[in-house]
Write an enzyme that holds these catalytic residues in place. Structure first.
Site, PDB file in Angstrom:
ATOM      1  N   SER A  38      64.636 -71.511   4.058  1.00 20.47           N
ATOM      2  CA  SER A  38      64.164 -70.903   5.107  1.00 20.47           C
ATOM      3  C   SER A  38      63.635 -69.544   4.776  1.00 20.47           C
ATOM      4  O   SER A  38      62.531 -69.687   3.927  1.00 20.47           O
ATOM      5  CB  SER A  38      65.351 -70.748   6.042  1.00 20.47           C
ATOM      6  N   ASP A  47      61.811 -80.222  11.809  1.00 21.05           N
ATOM      7  CA  ASP A  47      62.185 -78.744  11.536  1.00 21.05           C
ATOM      8  C   ASP A  47      61.732 -78.022  12.848  1.00 21.05           C
ATOM      9  O   ASP A  47      60.315 -77.999  13.017  1.00 21.05           O
ATOM     10  CB  ASP A  47      61.746 -78.259  10.237  1.00 21.05           C
ATOM     11  N   HIS A  65      65.980 -78.656  10.087  1.00 22.93           N
ATOM     12  CA  HIS A  65      65.900 -77.485   9.291  1.00 22.93           C
ATOM     13  C   HIS A  65      66.723 -77.000   8.087  1.00 22.93           C
ATOM     14  O   HIS A  65      66.479 -76.741   6.882  1.00 22.93           O
ATOM     15  CB  HIS A  65      65.688 -76.362  10.167  1.00 22.93           C
TER      16      HIS A  65
END
Lengths: 435, 464
Positions: A242, A334, A369
């Protein structure tokens, strides 16, 4: 007392495993053809209970082997050797938005696996199982040393594998939620990498001064790792998820100090103001907060904040300048970051620059994600607080549980392979049969 | 798959050869977690190769797969295991391997060409453990505290070397834990009804099939076999019958008799988490005597019996089953040239008082008898013959299973643990060592096979 009751035997091997190790769940001595439910129960550190179950039919020898036999229905179905772990979900009546993350990695995750008569779907707490076992799942192998690091103002933890070393090193970064998240680094050390988990958003320095860290913080971490007598200073990689991806790319490309042998970027993007400090990069995302969308459940979707992928080169880390192998891991569902679009753009940039031989992209349909080490539950959404937005939001991460769990398993295997190949040697990267 | 074809003499030659090739005295041992002599960090590799063990936390009877990777091709290496016993002694084993074309070794498939064992022995590093050079004589590895694991350090050394040589280069290492207790197993101290024992219950609701677990005349309370049984789904009660401070009378005499063992059996029957109709008894060495006494006593119906290297009777017992002092009658003791004693002839059937021999033909349940053919403590083969014949004459051959292992000694215990050919028996009035017999490789094979067969026997007769 039912005669049959003491006959059914349940075993799980190994009973103490690492988090990424497979186990074999075996039921024996049941009545052939009988309907049974196998259930897993776990109480996590914050007290919430999670469960998973599958419905099975014993074969003609009275046996069920979860690695070979299909679950007819349950929290998972089909032949799913590790389904009892990755399909764990909060028991009915739990608070919404939970996500399972282990804080204390020096103790194991304990899971009780039991077998019940019939095909049960609820009310397990009121049923007496036919048999039950307890299984431990560890992030840390025995002999791995956990060393808090405060040198140079760092808030970090170093995990050293057992043995004399020297070991290749790894800098481990998580995302916008901050905190010092240790579990992945502990697990990587259990696989032979000296891994340093770094808190770069809520470090002691930031909490005390209110200021965000800058490039020097990461370079200090790199130096501390490099100079450690048990670390091979010329074999250091970085792994980021991330927002951690943004930092990883920034350091890999622009730092004069940090020379990486490899980089792993999970669920992230190269989109960032190239000259920006950590604070400025954060600010850049915040500026676009207005692009936040909400789905029908009022879950926040942040993937648009960086879209469309800019054409302005000052807004993208120049991956054409990368000199080390890069592994990108992308979940195609995601909802938090535009990882897929970024990956495509990265590929194009590197093709134009002539260094695409360094790039490997793993792209998983219907994965979200949070692509983490395998066999832990998938959270399609959860309550989340970034360091910028001080209030909790229900954040949509994305992913469908089955595909997301497969993606985690496959990605982890390939991440380890990639790291070993690039950090342990350029000899025949042999088969890693236990993963 | 026991390696009965391996010549016992050959094994002994290899062992002697290794002992003589160790040229230097072992480094200072006490207090060191890993005593490795002089170790050079700088190896011929730029960074360390990788050594892995899977699973890294295992039960004692589980196989561990050990692999070394990122070495060079056709490269000689030594894999070494080291651990400290609870008494602080260092135990070690080592083996010589050569990497293949893929620069790796895999102990599950590769052959050791020298060291503590030779050939393909995936668990050789564990069963071939021996006290380090310079250790006290006559050690035996037995875990007292089963709630903690043995920590075994496995290391990869450059070249073909041995732990006692100086100037070794350690390339990589991994730490393994070996447990007698699975997670969730409950350990319960029993001091009731005059019984001194420990009960182990598997996790789960029960009721469980159960075992009464009896050891030999060395005495004390050994828990590790029961802990493993519970880890495999059987409740198990291990009882002490001599040599324990909580038992009546002097510790060197067995002051408890038949009623004691019956109470122990009864305790299992009465336990709410035990299935009263599915209780077996296992006895090793002298433990076979009370095992057979329970089985031939009216009112007790064990579901199965397992007898390891024990006799049908004993010269020591009075009519209540209490014993006279073991050392009161030494006429059948035999001493070797080191002064070590073999008790074997004490239990030859002809030397046993006829009135002490149980009427084995009255046994109504399946009986498994395990023989170590090199047993120097008990005349196991001869006693097995007596039992087999008695059951055959009574038309009960179908109840009898015999496992006989060439080269195995007296102490046939859970697998992947070292064989003690001899150990310290007592220290007063002077030190006396007793011979158990057994040679490492065949004994290890016997333990592995016997354990598997024991568990299968228990599954068949206690769970189905």
């Amino acid at each position: 007392m039912d005669r049959k009751q003491c006959c059914v035997k349940l075993s799980v091997q190994p009973s103490r495993g690492l988090m990424d190790e497979k186990f074999i769940v075996l039921v024996q001595n049941a009545l052939p053809g009988s309907q049974l439910t196998i259930r897993a129960l776990h109480q996590c550190e914050d007290g919430h209970s999670w469960e998973a179950f599958g419905h099975y039919t014993a074969d003609t020898t009275g046996t069920i082997d979860v690695s070979e036999d299909p679950s007819i229905r349950g929290t998972y179905s089909g032949v799913e050797q590790m389904g009892l772990l990755w399909s764990l979900r909060p028991i009915p009546g739990s608070k919404p938005g939970l996500r399972m993350r282990k804080k204390n990695i020096q103790t194991p995750m304990e899971v009780t696996i039991s077998v019940y008569q019939g095909h049960q779907t609820e009310g397990f707490a009121d049923l007496v199982p036919l048999s039950g076992v307890v299984v431990e799942r560890w992030y840390m192998a025995p002999g791995v040393r956990r060393i808090p690091v405060t040198e140079g103002g760092l808030t970090a933890t170093l995990f050293l594998p057992s043995g004399p070393g020297p070991f290749p090193g790894l800098l481990d970064l998580w995302g916008g939620g901050g905190q010092l998240v240790e579990y992945r680094a502990a697990l990587l050390a259990s696989h032979g990498f000296a891994s340093m988990a770094i808190d770069y958003l809520t470090s002691k320095f930031t909490m005390e001064t209110g200021k965000m860290v800058d490039n020097q913080y990461f370079e200090t971490a790199y130096r501390v790792l490099q100079q450690h007598p048990q670390v091979c200073g010329s074999k250091i990689a970085m792994i980021g998820l991330s927002f951690g991806t943004s930092m990883t790319l920034k350091m890999a490309i622009y730092s004069e100090v940090i020379k990486l042998s490899a980089a792993v970027c999970i669920s992230g993007s190269h989109v960032q103001p190239v000259e920006g400090s950590v604070e400025e990069i954060m600010g850049f995302f915040q500026k676009n907060a207005g692009k936040t969308r909400f789905n029908e459940k009022n879950e926040a979707i942040w993937r648009d904040l960086l879209l469309p992928i800019p054409t302005d080169p000052s807004l993208k880390a120049d991956v054409g300048r990368l000199q080390c192998p890069l592994l990108l891991v992308v979940g195609e569902d995601d909802q938090n970051w535009p990882a897929q679009e970024s990956a495509l753009d990265i590929k194009e940039m590197m093709a134009r620059a002539g260094n695409s031989h360094l790039l490997t992209v793993l792209s998983y349909p219907n994965a979200g994600h949070l692509i983490e080490p395998p066999y832990t539950p998938h959270a399609r959404s959860s309550t989340f607080k970034t360091v910028e937005i001080q209030e909790k939001v229900m954040c949509l991460w994305g992913g469908q549980t089955v595909e997301h769990s497969r993606a985690q398993e496959d990605a982890w295997k390939k991440i380890l392979f990639f790291l070993r190949e690039n950090l342990y040697g350029d000899r025949n990267p042999t088969l890693f049969s236990h993963l | 798959m026991f390696r009965a074809h391996m010549s016992v003499t050959r094994i002994w030659q290899l062992i002697e050869k290794r002992m003589m090739s160790c040229i230097s005295v072992h480094g200072k041992l006490p207090g060191l977690q890993r005593a490795v002599g002089e170790v050079r960090r700088k190896s011929s590799f730029r960074q360390s190769p990788l050594l892995t063990a899977t699973p890294v936390r295992a039960l004692i009877d589980e196989q561990i797969s050990i692999k070394g990777r990122f070495l060079s091709q056709n490269y000689p290496v030594t894999v070494c295991a080291q651990m400290h016993s609870e008494e602080g002694d260092l135990w070690e084993a080592f083996a010589h391997y050569t990497t293949n074309a893929s620069s790796s070794i895999n102990l599950t498939s590769d052959h050791s060409v020298g060291g503590s064992y030779v050939g393909c022995e995936p668990m050789g590093l564990f069963w071939a453990l021996e006290p380090a050079l310079g250790s006290r004589e006559g050690l035996r590895l037995r875990k007292r505290n089963v709630e903690t694991p043995y920590m075994v350090n496995i290391s990869l050394l450059e070249g073909h070397t041995s732990p006692s040589e100086g100037q070794r280069t350690e390339l990589a290492a991994v730490t393994t834990e070996r447990w007698y207790m699975a997670p969730g197993v409950r350990r319960i101290e029993i001091r009731q009804n005059n019984i001194v024992g420990t009960l182990f219950l598997p996790p789960g609701p029960g009721p469980f099939p159960a075992m009464l677990d009896l050891w030999g005349m060395v005495g004390g309370l050994l828990e590790y076999r029961s802990a493993l049984f519970a880890s495999r789904g059987f409740a198990s009660l291990s009882v002490a019958y001599m040599g324990h401070k909580d038992l009546p009378g002097p510790q060197h005499i067995m002051s408890v008799g038949d009623s004691y063992f019956k109470s122990a059996f009864q305790l299992l029957q009465d336990h709410c988490q035990v299935d009263a109709d599915r209780i077996g008894v296992i006895g090793l060495s002298y433990g076979v005597v009370p095992t057979l006494r329970i089985a031939t006593t009216i009112g007790f119906k064990p579901s199965c019996l397992i007898c390891i290297n024990g006799a049908v009777g004993s010269p020591l017992l009075d009519e209540d089953g209490k014993s006279k002092m073991f050392e009161s009658d030494q006429k059948h003791w035999e001493f070797d040239d080191r002064g070590y004693v073999s008790f074997r002839n004490v239990s030859l059937p002809d030397n046993l008082p006829p009135e002490s021999k149980r009427k084995v033909e009255n046994i109504t349940c399946p009986l498994m008898y395990i023989v170590g053919e090199d047993d120097l403590c008990t005349a196991s083969t001869e006693n097995a013959d007596v039992i087999e014949e008695a059951l055959r004459s009574a038309g009960k051959s179908h109840q009898f299973t015999r496992l006989s292992y060439p080269g195995a000694g007296h102490l046939i215990e859970p697998p992947y643990t070292p064989c003690s050919r001899a150990s310290l028996w007592k220290t007063k009035p002077e030190k006396l060592f007793t011979l158990w017999g057994g040679h490492p490789a065949p004994h290890a094979a016997a333990q592995e096979d016997a354990w598997k067969r024991i568990l299968e026997f228990m599954e068949t007769h206690l769970r189905r």
